[in-house]
Structure formats: structure tokens, C-alpha cells
Design a protein around this motif. Structure first.
Motif, PDB file in Angstrom:
ATOM      1  N   ALA A   1       0.848  -1.203   0.000  1.00  0.00           N
ATOM      2  CA  ALA A   1       0.000   0.000   0.000  1.00  0.00           C
ATOM      3  C   ALA A   1       0.877   1.244   0.000  1.00  0.00           C
ATOM      4  CB  ALA A   1      -0.919  -0.001   1.218  1.00  0.00           C
ATOM      5  N   GLY A   2       0.353   2.329  -0.512  1.00  0.00           N
ATOM      6  CA  GLY A   2       1.102   3.578  -0.542  1.00  0.00           C
ATOM      7  C   GLY A   2       1.018   4.322   0.771  1.00  0.00           C
ATOM      8  N   GLY A   3       1.774   5.390   0.859  1.00  0.00           N
ATOM      9  CA  GLY A   3       1.715   6.233   2.042  1.00  0.00           C
ATOM     10  C   GLY A   3       2.713   5.825   3.103  1.00  0.00           C
ATOM     11  N   GLU A   4       2.603   6.493   4.246  1.00  0.00           N
ATOM     12  CA  GLU A   4       3.502   6.228   5.366  1.00  0.00           C
ATOM     13  C   GLU A   4       3.290   4.823   5.910  1.00  0.00           C
ATOM     14  OE1 GLU A   4       3.352   9.107   8.470  1.00  0.00           O
ATOM     15  OE2 GLU A   4       3.311  10.777   7.056  1.00  0.00           O
TER      16      GLU A   4
ATOM     17  N   SER B   1       3.174   3.823   8.950  1.00  0.00           N
ATOM     18  CA  SER B   1       2.222   3.777  10.063  1.00  0.00           C
ATOM     19  C   SER B   1       0.779   3.670   9.555  1.00  0.00           C
ATOM     20  CB  SER B   1       2.374   4.999  10.961  1.00  0.00           C
ATOM     21  OG  SER B   1       2.117   6.180  10.225  1.00  0.00           O
ATOM     22  N   GLY B   2       0.499   4.178   8.377  1.00  0.00           N
ATOM     23  CA  GLY B   2      -0.837   4.090   7.808  1.00  0.00           C
ATOM     24  C   GLY B   2      -1.135   2.750   7.160  1.00  0.00           C
ATOM     25  N   ARG B   3      -0.139   1.905   7.056  1.00  0.00           N
ATOM     26  CA  ARG B   3      -0.316   0.588   6.423  1.00  0.00           C
ATOM     27  C   ARG B   3      -0.645  -0.516   7.428  1.00  0.00           C
ATOM     28  NH1 ARG B   3       4.885   0.642   2.354  1.00  0.00           N
ATOM     29  NH2 ARG B   3       4.596   2.775   1.622  1.00  0.00           N
ATOM     30  N   VAL B   4      -0.595  -0.194   8.718  1.00  0.00           N
ATOM     31  CA  VAL B   4      -0.896  -1.181   9.765  1.00  0.00           C
ATOM     32  C   VAL B   4      -2.397  -1.428   9.795  1.00  0.00           C
ATOM     33  CG1 VAL B   4      -0.867  -1.625  12.254  1.00  0.00           C
ATOM     34  CG2 VAL B   4       1.126  -0.588  11.143  1.00  0.00           C
TER      35      VAL B   4
END
Length: 199
Positions: free
Chosen positions: A84-87, A89-92
Motif C-alpha cells: 500500500a502507498g503512504g507512510e 504507520s498508515g499501512r498497519v
């Protein structure tokens, strides 16, 4: 979602690493305060759980930030989608385990209060994250103790029931003793082992 089998494997590994590897590291003089305890536990869990972590897209992170509570867990085992894209921490997507650690000595009331403050933190974690997450409270208390557990019966029959395990260590009768007191109904419930000092 984290499978029940993966959660059981994680729980078993944490308990066994505490009773064997952390006890041995302490006995060999490899642990000095909380930072070395955190590093040692991270190392042993990564080694022990390598296949489980890889097969389930799970990761162990130190100082894992839980934004809803504004807390940093000493260690967390989480599921994350790295594609997934993004930071990061946002993929958890899920949290399997939160581990809070303390390494203290001395019998001052303020020392006990520092340890008990982390219990209140665990209680808030349990209320916020729910019972699918497991919570571990690891304490090395370099003091002579009558007993090693920190939770009382009121806690273990209510908010801690089904989701908390204490990983305790302290001196009982002059012998450093490592103990698991589990209230999560998964595998090892209560077990202890004496520490042989090799230094």
C-alpha cells in the motif's frame, strides 16, 4: 486479519522467550535496564517467530505509536500491507500484541508507582484496542519480593481476563526467578524458572 493460529504462535513464543532466553540473557549479565531488555526481547522474538512473521505479513516494531491513545508501546507485533502507498504507520491493519517493559530496582514507593503506571497504560490499551489484541507486561524487578505478579484478582477477573499476560522477574528467597502469569487463556498459564547467574 491475523489468524488465531498466528496469535497462538506469538503468545507461545513470547512466554517461552521470557522463561528461557531473557532469563539466560539476564543470568549472563547481558541485560542492564529497560533498553537492553527491549533489544533482547526484540532479537529473540524476531528469531523465534521468523516464519510466522513472514507467512502472515507481521512485523515487530519498537516504540510503536498508538495515535488514539498517544502512547508508544515498547514493542508491538502488527500486521501491515507494505504494498500500500503512504507512510508505513498508515499501512498497519491490525495489532497482534503490545508489550510494555520495565526494568527497575529498589523498594521505594515511587519505583512501584512507576511500574503500576504501565499497568494503567495496559488497561487503556485493552479498552481502546479490544480483546483481539494481546497485552504483555514484562517486569524485571531487582528486589527481594514475596510474590512477582502485579495485577490483583479484581483486574484479572475483569479487564485483564482473556487479554493480558504478566512476564515477571524478581528475587524470591534470594534467587532471581522468572515467571509467567497469564490471564489470556492461551497455552502456558503460570510457570516459573530460577535464574542461574553466570557472572
Amino acid at each position: 486479519m491475523i489468524t488465531a493460529k498466528a496469535r497462538r504462535s506469538i503468545d507461545q513464543a513470547i512466554k517461552q522467550v521470557w522463561l528461557k532466553d531473557i532469563r539466560e540473557d539476564y543470568g549472563r549479565g547481558r541485560l542492564l535496564r529497560e533498553a537492553s531488555l527491549q533489544s533482547s526481547l526484540y532479537h529473540h522474538l524476531r528469531s523465534c517467530l521468523e516464519d510466522v512473521l513472514n507467512d502472515n505479513s507481521l512485523f515487530i516494531y519498537p516504540e510503536f505509536y498508538v495515535p488514539d491513545l498517544r502512547y508508544r508501546a515498547d514493542l508491538a507485533i502488527v500486521k501491515a500491507d507494505l504494498s500500500a502507498g503512504g507512510e508505513l504507520s498508515g499501512r498497519v491493519s491490525d495489532i497482534a500484541a503490545i508489550i510494555e517493559l520495565k526494568f527497575e530496582g529498589g523498594t521505594a514507593r515511587c519505583t512501584e508507582n512507576i511500574i503500576k503506571a504501565d499497568l494503567r497504560k495496559l488497561k487503556r490499551y485493552a479498552r481502546q484496542l479490544g480483546r483481539s489484541c494481546q497485552f504483555y507486561f514484562g517486569v524485571i524487578y531487582e528486589t527481594e519480593c514475596v510474590w512477582l505478579n502485579w495485577l490483583d484478582r479484581r483486574s484479572t477477573e475483569h479487564w485483564a481476563d482473556g487479554c493480558v499476560t504478566e512476564l515477571n522477574a524478581g528475587y524470591i528467597g534470594g534467587v532471581m526467578t522468572f515467571e509467567v502469569n497469564s490471564y489470556n487463556h492461551m497455552g502456558i498459564r503460570n510457570q516459573s524458572a530460577a535464574c542461574r547467574m553466570l557472572w
